[in-house]
Design an enzyme around this catalytic site. Sequence first.
Site, PDB file in Angstrom:
ATOM      1  N   CYS A 331      57.813  -2.699  53.841  1.00 45.41           N
ATOM      2  CA  CYS A 331      59.229  -2.583  53.512  1.00 45.41           C
ATOM      3  C   CYS A 331      60.050  -3.628  54.282  1.00 45.41           C
ATOM      4  CB  CYS A 331      59.723  -1.166  53.747  1.00 45.41           C
ATOM      5  SG  CYS A 331      61.248  -0.789  52.837  1.00 45.41           S
ATOM      6  N   HIS A 424      55.627   2.737  51.408  1.00 44.41           N
ATOM      7  CA  HIS A 424      55.445   3.581  52.583  1.00 44.41           C
ATOM      8  C   HIS A 424      54.296   4.563  52.317  1.00 44.41           C
ATOM      9  CE1 HIS A 424      59.015   2.228  54.665  1.00 44.41           C
ATOM     10  NE2 HIS A 424      59.739   2.407  53.569  1.00 44.41           N
TER      11      HIS A 424
END
Length: 487
Positions: A331, A424
């Site tokens: 991310c 994630h």
Amino acid sequence: MAKNIMIQGTMSNAGKSLLAAGLCRIFRQDGLRVAPFKGQNMALNSFITAGGGEMGRAQVVQAEAAGIAPDVRMNPVLLKPTTDVGSQVIVNGRVLGNMRAMEYYRRKSELIPAVLDAYNSLASEYDVIVIEGAGSPAEINLKDSDGFVNMGLARLVDAPVLLVGDIDRGGVFAQLYGTIALLEEEERARVKGVIVNKFRGDRAILEPGLRQLETLCGVPVAGVVPYVHVDIDDEDSLTERFQRGGARKLIDVAVIRLPRISNFTDFSPFERYENLSLRYVDKVSDLHQPDMILLPGTKSTIADLRWLRQSGLEAAVNKAASAGTLVFGICGGFQMLGRSISDPEGAEADPGTEIAGMGLLDVDTVFRGEKVQTQTTGTFGPVSGPLAGLEGLRYQGYEIHMGRGGEGLPPLVSRGNIYGSYIHGIFDAPGIADAVVKALCIRKGIDFTQVGTFDLAEYKERQYDLLADAVRAGLDMDLIYRVLEGR
């Protein structure tokens, strides 16, 4: 409607989250349908549900302990700090906007209907709701704006309260008595028992103090819970993970501890290998020569990239990458590894902000106002470089980001020994962490069996059962059930 019980604490990190998770597991073991609830959570460690809503990880853990799927109704208001005085406000899983603290406190009462709707909806589907407070109910400067956090929420849903103090920090008797003394009469009447948490030693030594505490507080001691050694994801702001040091093991992995680090639980799978060290590093002098460097997510990618640059860690990571060290960003960390980051709309920084990335991946990130919130699953296609063993493995996780890296971006972007992904939880699915560790072992000439392996799903279930065993043994469960039944 469900019966309820609320865990409040004398301070942050008194152990409310784990105790609530333990009670969720116990009630589940006892045959009840149970769900967790926290009106307001402040955390950078968030999760995306199957419906695409965002919620705090603590309630995800509690839902797992209860054996149910995470649901944004369990955490209707989530605050994600963006600065020292402001947060992104998320209501029922969706971004309401960024607010400075004073603005949020002014508008907080507007959110009460949403919180009550979420609670009542859950309560119509379950037998028991285990509610967690936040911080302390005795923050007298915030009493007028409690609303739906501690005693304000207890009042709204008519919940009995158990007050938890942390003996490991010292002064537990003063914590518990002082907190109750600062409560208003109606609030004190809601407290049905106090709990001494994180105790190490012989309970007999505590007994004289416990009896006096009962006299002073006017309520029974509901239990003395031992310091529990279980491996369960904790809240991000006060986690002990960041203080862990120790010797580097056969395989050494370094996580760059960004100032606004989020979703550090992405790396939890690596903590369970017996001969692998997972270290959090925020100084060049502590980096040394790890076998892999991980760049985590962050709530403020641009600000944390500037910190990385100023601290000298960017140069250190680039040097390690040039020497062949495996570098993996997730991310915000993935965005940092790219060529550039721009924020034309001011989604994260000042409008029009542009900054050069680390230049290790061929990706340009542009921030947009609308947040991507989705669960994702699939199979890795062709993977080159050291992590070629990931090819063909199934992944699952979730995406939560404002930045876009271009159309058709694959789940795993790579160039040589550099990898990045928006996913994630990418290491959680069966076989993926093993494949990464095997690759590190091959590069180092180590037999993978020397590092050790584990079944994540089975491991998690065992940890929840261990937590429940410790909480059940420490609490007076007859009293807990009497409180739950209103007796």
